[in-house]
Scaffold this motif. Structure first.
Motif, PDB file in Angstrom:
ATOM      1  N   VAL A  21       0.843  -1.199   0.000  1.00  0.00           N
ATOM      2  CA  VAL A  21       0.000   0.000   0.000  1.00  0.00           C
ATOM      3  C   VAL A  21       0.875   1.244   0.000  1.00  0.00           C
ATOM      4  O   VAL A  21       0.625   2.201  -0.721  1.00  0.00           O
ATOM      5  CB  VAL A  21      -0.946  -0.010   1.225  1.00  0.00           C
ATOM      6  N   LEU A  22       1.913   1.238   0.827  1.00  0.00           N
ATOM      7  CA  LEU A  22       2.890   2.332   0.893  1.00  0.00           C
ATOM      8  C   LEU A  22       4.282   1.722   0.971  1.00  0.00           C
ATOM      9  O   LEU A  22       4.539   0.861   1.820  1.00  0.00           O
ATOM     10  CB  LEU A  22       2.698   3.149   2.174  1.00  0.00           C
ATOM     11  N   GLY A  25       9.215   6.083   1.732  1.00  0.00           N
ATOM     12  CA  GLY A  25       8.811   7.473   1.607  1.00  0.00           C
ATOM     13  C   GLY A  25       7.932   7.967   2.734  1.00  0.00           C
ATOM     14  O   GLY A  25       7.697   9.165   2.845  1.00  0.00           O
ATOM     15  N   ASP A  26       7.415   7.079   3.582  1.00  0.00           N
ATOM     16  CA  ASP A  26       6.677   7.528   4.768  1.00  0.00           C
ATOM     17  C   ASP A  26       7.467   7.068   5.995  1.00  0.00           C
ATOM     18  O   ASP A  26       8.627   6.676   5.879  1.00  0.00           O
ATOM     19  CB  ASP A  26       5.239   6.995   4.739  1.00  0.00           C
ATOM     20  N   ASP A  27       6.874   7.156   7.176  1.00  0.00           N
ATOM     21  CA  ASP A  27       7.607   6.704   8.366  1.00  0.00           C
ATOM     22  C   ASP A  27       7.855   5.208   8.337  1.00  0.00           C
ATOM     23  O   ASP A  27       8.830   4.723   8.910  1.00  0.00           O
ATOM     24  CB  ASP A  27       6.829   7.082   9.629  1.00  0.00           C
ATOM     25  N   ALA A  28       6.960   4.468   7.685  1.00  0.00           N
ATOM     26  CA  ALA A  28       7.095   3.023   7.607  1.00  0.00           C
ATOM     27  C   ALA A  28       6.327   2.558   6.379  1.00  0.00           C
ATOM     28  O   ALA A  28       5.553   3.320   5.793  1.00  0.00           O
ATOM     29  CB  ALA A  28       6.555   2.361   8.882  1.00  0.00           C
ATOM     30  N   ALA A  29       6.538   1.317   5.997  1.00  0.00           N
ATOM     31  CA  ALA A  29       5.809   0.743   4.872  1.00  0.00           C
ATOM     32  C   ALA A  29       4.492   0.160   5.367  1.00  0.00           C
ATOM     33  O   ALA A  29       4.361  -0.222   6.532  1.00  0.00           O
ATOM     34  CB  ALA A  29       6.639  -0.355   4.220  1.00  0.00           C
ATOM     35  N   LEU A  30       3.525   0.098   4.467  1.00  0.00           N
ATOM     36  CA  LEU A  30       2.206  -0.421   4.803  1.00  0.00           C
ATOM     37  C   LEU A  30       1.874  -1.532   3.812  1.00  0.00           C
ATOM     38  O   LEU A  30       1.908  -1.322   2.594  1.00  0.00           O
ATOM     39  CB  LEU A  30       1.181   0.713   4.719  1.00  0.00           C
ATOM     40  N   ILE A  31       1.578  -2.710   4.348  1.00  0.00           N
ATOM     41  CA  ILE A  31       1.376  -3.904   3.527  1.00  0.00           C
ATOM     42  C   ILE A  31       0.014  -4.507   3.839  1.00  0.00           C
ATOM     43  O   ILE A  31      -0.368  -4.604   5.011  1.00  0.00           O
ATOM     44  CB  ILE A  31       2.445  -4.984   3.831  1.00  0.00           C
ATOM     45  N   ASP A  32      -0.680  -4.935   2.804  1.00  0.00           N
ATOM     46  CA  ASP A  32      -1.988  -5.584   2.945  1.00  0.00           C
ATOM     47  C   ASP A  32      -1.778  -7.072   2.636  1.00  0.00           C
ATOM     48  O   ASP A  32      -1.809  -7.469   1.470  1.00  0.00           O
ATOM     49  CB  ASP A  32      -2.938  -4.943   1.923  1.00  0.00           C
TER      50      ASP A  32
ATOM     51  N   LEU B  39      -0.041  -4.585   7.734  1.00  0.00           N
ATOM     52  CA  LEU B  39       1.277  -4.698   8.363  1.00  0.00           C
ATOM     53  C   LEU B  39       2.040  -3.397   8.167  1.00  0.00           C
ATOM     54  O   LEU B  39       2.010  -2.815   7.088  1.00  0.00           O
ATOM     55  CB  LEU B  39       2.067  -5.839   7.714  1.00  0.00           C
ATOM     56  N   LEU B  41       5.902  -1.828   8.519  1.00  0.00           N
ATOM     57  CA  LEU B  41       7.288  -2.290   8.607  1.00  0.00           C
ATOM     58  C   LEU B  41       8.257  -1.115   8.522  1.00  0.00           C
ATOM     59  O   LEU B  41       8.119  -0.255   7.650  1.00  0.00           O
ATOM     60  CB  LEU B  41       7.593  -3.239   7.435  1.00  0.00           C
ATOM     61  N   ASP B  72       8.727   5.046  14.571  1.00  0.00           N
ATOM     62  CA  ASP B  72       8.181   5.035  13.205  1.00  0.00           C
ATOM     63  C   ASP B  72       6.809   4.357  13.175  1.00  0.00           C
ATOM     64  O   ASP B  72       5.906   4.790  12.462  1.00  0.00           O
ATOM     65  CB  ASP B  72       9.134   4.323  12.242  1.00  0.00           C
ATOM     66  N   ARG B 143       1.997  10.633   6.118  1.00  0.00           N
ATOM     67  CA  ARG B 143       2.448  12.031   6.062  1.00  0.00           C
ATOM     68  C   ARG B 143       1.601  12.856   5.095  1.00  0.00           C
ATOM     69  O   ARG B 143       1.808  14.063   4.989  1.00  0.00           O
ATOM     70  CB  ARG B 143       3.901  12.083   5.586  1.00  0.00           C
TER      71      ARG B 143
END
Lengths: 323, 323
Positions: A21-22, A25-32, B39, B41, B72, B143
């Motif tokens: 999902v992200l 580039g953000d504070d953390a990665a977002l995974i589905d 999730l 990460l 984070d 962000r």
């Protein structure tokens, strides 16, 4: 250090996946994550002067930093999904980063792995990679499920990487070590084989520290011993040519690390099923022995005569020790 | 290096969770994630001589290596679950590892984080930590979601860690820097606040590189500018006492990093809801300005008179630069 421009260079090659999902580039990665899957997580670090020599091409370092981690996922029967990279560099060397990222991406793209987290830091050259993959609930391979009587199998060939290291240390010109050196610098994680072995292998481990050392971990976790036929250990044509002395070659195969083959057990009754499953993913495999009750490891030659165990079972990387 | 005994020392303090099927000890960890969760990460590395000085207690390094990563997750509104640690050590120093692990575990246990992967390598002292957490699908803070007119908020206080670093560099005895030094060595990730802000904050980032630098990232990702009231930036009693000069103090608050507070935006209409949500998790917060259309950042004093922006917005860690 211009951290942001270095990360941007790596980010250009990060790849994408529908479950990401992200990414960077953000504070953390977002995974589905996909439904019904368990998560498989591993981390490994390569340090210059310990795991690779000064002067190894940056693209090979990038490849190998990911490969050693994907090999851990392969040993669990997992399908890789995403990676995070912590890269420590002595200086702001954008050419190094570009080549490193190209090597990393070459392997990542092959296996549809997206790089979703990155961190660059100033310091002595090292790359620490974390990978996450998926495995259907309850179908992960572990080191612990083997039974006495199971066949012991090895994918591919053993000893090539250690052979390359031995030749390199002896100062032989690179052209003599080419095919072996490829195994050392750009190992191939056995991801297809790991997935194919779900439901077939009873226990599995990847060979990073050396066959005897890693087999020892599998045996300890399974509470078993093994009878191994040393002459059945698979050798590549390049190893046979470079090391005609069978004793030296056997030592490389038994104790050399960095091969990243899979060592696994499977019931005798599934012998043909194992062959078929690995044929389907074009992975050669050899039966090299049997698991037995009791915590002992015995080596035999082709005539079933006992062989002594090497004094040192573990593996010495480029310099120093460690894993 | 006796890698296995070092990992065993860390493993003793690894903790456990119901979602951790397999922790340290196999090729990889196996996690059964809760349903309906995404999730989150993140990875971050601390290197001796860059992010911390030689002589910092090992337990503080262990704490901080985890804290900067949990921060984070806090900025994403995630609940932490598991961590993986890649520790590089110059020698086989089991006392260091024990103290490091104790500091790491003290913070991990507070937040029910299980250590599920570990790797120890010989090399210059560095700790690279990967963390994974969960957030209900669609509720992660990023962000990028702020709107013009939103309030700009800061949790806790700013400038303490940079103040400690400034005092430490000036050679003042440790007893004068105690409370500030705690902020530098053992930062508190704002995990409760991040979770409380789900559905309230429109954008969020943690302050690791300095308020202006990190606010700049939030503004860039949200495509906005901000008007900030510098005198509203929250200062601790310890900072007020140690830095009575308001200009120097303001510089520390605007550009000092390592605070690990959350900087977030929220609609004016949710002002009371934000207060209530953060009160419920005992997290102080201050409104420090507003988001505005256009890519500009303006500073004002309490009388709305414009202030110059500091020449350097980023943060210099203990030595060198980088993040």
């Amino acid at each position: 250090m211009a951290e942001f421009s270095l990360i941007d260079r790596i980010r250009q090659r990060a790849g994408s996946r529908p479950d990401v999902v992200l990414g960077i580039g953000d504070d953390a990665a977002l995974i589905d994550p996909p439904k019904g899957q368990q998560l498989v997580l591993a981390v490994d670090t390569l340090v210059e002067g310990v795991h690779f020599a000064r002067g190894v091409p940056p693209s090979a370092i990038g490849w190998k930093a990911l490969a050693v981690n994907l090999s851990d996922l392969a040993a669990m029967g997992a399908e890789p999904a995403v990676a995070l990279l912590a890269l420590t560099l002595p200086d702001d060397d954008s050419a190094f980063v570009d080549e490193f990222a190209a090597g990393f991406a070459a392997l990542a793209d092959t296996h549809r792995v997206a790089l979703v987290g990155g961190d660059t830091t100033r310091g002595p050259l090292a790359a620490s990679v974390t990978v996450m993959g998926y495995v259907p609930k309850g179908s992960a391979l572990t080191r612990a499920g083997a039974s006495a009587g199971d066949d012991l199998w090895i994918t591919g060939t053993l000893g090539d990487a250690a052979g390359a290291l031995a030749l390199w240390k002896s100062g032989l010109p690179m052209l003599r070590t080419g095919r072996l050196r490829d195994r050392l610098d750009r190992p191939t994680p056995r991801l297809g084989a790991g997935i194919a072995l779900r439901g077939l292998a009873t226990a599995c481990i990847d060979i990073s520290d050396g066959f005897l050392a890693d087999l020892g971990h599998l045996l300890a976790m399974s509470g078993l011993g093994a009878d191994v036929e040393a002459d059945a250990l698979p050798a590549s044509p390049a190893l046979l040519e470079a090391f005609p002395d069978p004793l030296l070659r056997r030592e490389l195969q038994l104790t050399g690390g960095d091969d990243y083959e899979l060592c696994f057990s499977a019931p005798v009754a599934r012998r043909e099923a194992v062959r078929k499953a690995l044929d389907a993913v074009a992975t050669p495999a050899s039966r090299v022995g049997s698991l037995v009750a009791g915590a002992r490891l015995r080596l035999f030659d082709a005539d079933r005569l006992p062989l002594p165990l090497p004094a040192r079972r573990g593996y010495v990387h480029f310099a120093g020790s460690g894993a």
